[in-house]
Write a protein that holds these residues in place. Structure first.
Motif, PDB file in Angstrom:
ATOM      1  N   ARG A  49      -5.664 -28.294  15.261  1.00  0.00           N
ATOM      2  CA  ARG A  49      -4.593 -29.207  14.743  1.00  0.00           C
ATOM      3  C   ARG A  49      -5.931 -29.919  13.865  1.00  0.00           C
TER       4      ARG A  49
ATOM      5  N   GLU B  32      -4.961 -29.434  10.374  1.00  0.00           N
ATOM      6  CA  GLU B  32      -3.957 -29.236  10.376  1.00  0.00           C
ATOM      7  C   GLU B  32      -3.420 -28.326   9.550  1.00  0.00           C
TER       8      GLU B  32
ATOM      9  N   ARG C 142      -0.530 -26.591  12.767  1.00  0.00           N
ATOM     10  CA  ARG C 142      -0.101 -27.854  12.777  1.00  0.00           C
ATOM     11  C   ARG C 142       0.458 -27.730  13.421  1.00  0.00           C
TER      12      ARG C 142
ATOM     13  N   ASP D  53      10.642 -28.267  12.930  1.00  0.00           N
ATOM     14  CA  ASP D  53      11.037 -28.805  14.390  1.00  0.00           C
ATOM     15  C   ASP D  53      11.695 -29.348  14.255  1.00  0.00           C
TER      16      ASP D  53
ATOM     17  N   ARG E 279       3.124 -26.191  22.974  1.00  0.00           N
ATOM     18  CA  ARG E 279       3.500 -27.324  23.130  1.00  0.00           C
ATOM     19  C   ARG E 279       5.330 -26.818  23.665  1.00  0.00           C
TER      20      ARG E 279
ATOM     21  N   GLN F 291       0.135 -25.164  17.283  1.00  0.00           N
ATOM     22  CA  GLN F 291      -0.159 -25.816  18.089  1.00  0.00           C
ATOM     23  C   GLN F 291       1.332 -26.123  18.436  1.00  0.00           C
ATOM     24  N   LYS F 292       2.555 -26.841  18.000  1.00  0.00           N
ATOM     25  CA  LYS F 292       3.607 -26.770  18.168  1.00  0.00           C
ATOM     26  C   LYS F 292       4.576 -26.454  19.018  1.00  0.00           C
ATOM     27  N   ASP F 293       4.236 -24.134  18.476  1.00  0.00           N
ATOM     28  CA  ASP F 293       4.867 -23.332  19.240  1.00  0.00           C
ATOM     29  C   ASP F 293       4.556 -23.201  20.651  1.00  0.00           C
TER      30      ASP F 293
ATOM     31  N   SER G 132      -4.895 -27.939  19.869  1.00  0.00           N
ATOM     32  CA  SER G 132      -4.696 -29.232  19.779  1.00  0.00           C
ATOM     33  C   SER G 132      -5.976 -29.200  18.498  1.00  0.00           C
TER      34      SER G 132
END
Length: 291
Positions: free
Chosen positions: A268, A272, A234, A66, A241, A237-239, A265
């Motif tokens: 995760r 996660e 995890r 990240d 976001r 979900q980050k991507d 989300s």
């Protein structure tokens, strides 16, 4: 000469470690630094700092999860940029925001270092098979410098455009991937709640042209309940976001993908470190509890 070149890995997790194997087959040597401080991967030497790796390497390949990890590894006295010489090459395969991508490119420019944003499309099976699709942003000259590395880790390189284009294309691709999985999970949940035979349903979906090969693989994982992480929840979900933030900055309405992000989300929170396809299992449990 390729055989004499050393790739300095910043981050050597599930994806990068598989890239390293294929680069070794192509004649490259490898050294590494991991943000976690953990190391020990066969013949690869782990150095104390990212700067140490950059000083000793011909090419630096970054694969971190990240924006925060990218900042920690690339900047400051111990960061990779501190060890780079003018004329160096950084290949940033991390899936990070367009803003972090642009900042790294500009920081490299100030040092005379070429930075290519080159996230990859594919999960651990593709990384292992050297079948990744490299999504690269940079000049034509930069692409030529990086071509031998890209050819060693992937089956195809897409030159997406100028610097930053690879990062943006990766967000587009992962948004579609996430939305497709969410649709599959919800549709399967309906089918099970409606009384369709589970085995028949999963078999039928595996034959449907409307479902991508990637999502068929996720359906097969869900059928057996094996959510070993090929693409952890995890990170997906980050991507999602990152995609929502990037779209909002351009005032692009993305209500479907906003809802998908909420589903991921949930995934995760529940699991996660499991594969993001665990959403299918979560939806199945919800309808099973209603039965």
């Amino acid at each position: 000469m390729t055989a004499a070149q050393t790739i300095g890995f910043i981050g050597l997790g599930a994806m990068a470690s598989r890239m390293a194997v294929n680069l070794a087959k192509a004649g490259y040597k490898a050294i590494a630094y991991t943000p976690s401080g953990k190391g020990g991967n066969g013949d690869i030497a782990f150095l104390a700092t990212a700067a140490d790796v950059a000083r000793a390497a011909d090419i630096v390949l970054v694969c971190v999860p990240d924006d925060e990890a990218l900042e920690t590894c690339m900047y400051g006295a111990a960061g990779a940029l501190a060890g780079m010489k003018s004329g160096g090459l950084v290949l940033n395969t991390s899936s990070v925001s367009p803003e972090a991508t642009q900042a790294l490119f500009e920081a490299g420019q100030k040092l005379g270092v070429t930075v290519i944003d080159c996230p990859v499309s594919g999960s651990t099976p593709e990384a292992e098979a050297a079948a990744l699709v490299v999504l690269a942003g940079g000049s034509d000259d930069a692409m030529q410098r990086a071509k031998p590395v890209f050819d060693a880790i992937g089956r195809l390189t897409v030159h997406a455009g100028p610097p930053g284009s690879g990062a943006r294309l990766k967000l587009v691709i992962n948004a579609i991937m996430g939305a497709g999985l969410a649709a599959v999970a919800e549709a399967i949940a309906y089918g099970l709640a409606a009384g369709l035979d589970r085995s028949m349903l999963f078999d039928a979906l595996d034959e449907m042209a409307v479902i991508s090969p990637h999502h068929k693989r996720k359906i097969r994982m869900a059928r057996t309940g094996d959510f070993a992480p090929q693409f952890p929840a995890r990170l997906m979900q980050k991507d999602m976001r990152l995609f929502l933030d990037a779209a909002a900055r351009l005032a692009v309405p993305v209500p479907t993908l906003a809802a998908t992000t909420q589903q991921l989300s949930l995934t995760r929170r529940a699991a996660e470190d499991a594969d993001y396809s665990a959403l299918i299992g979560i939806m199945e449990k919800i309808v099973a509890n209603d039965a």
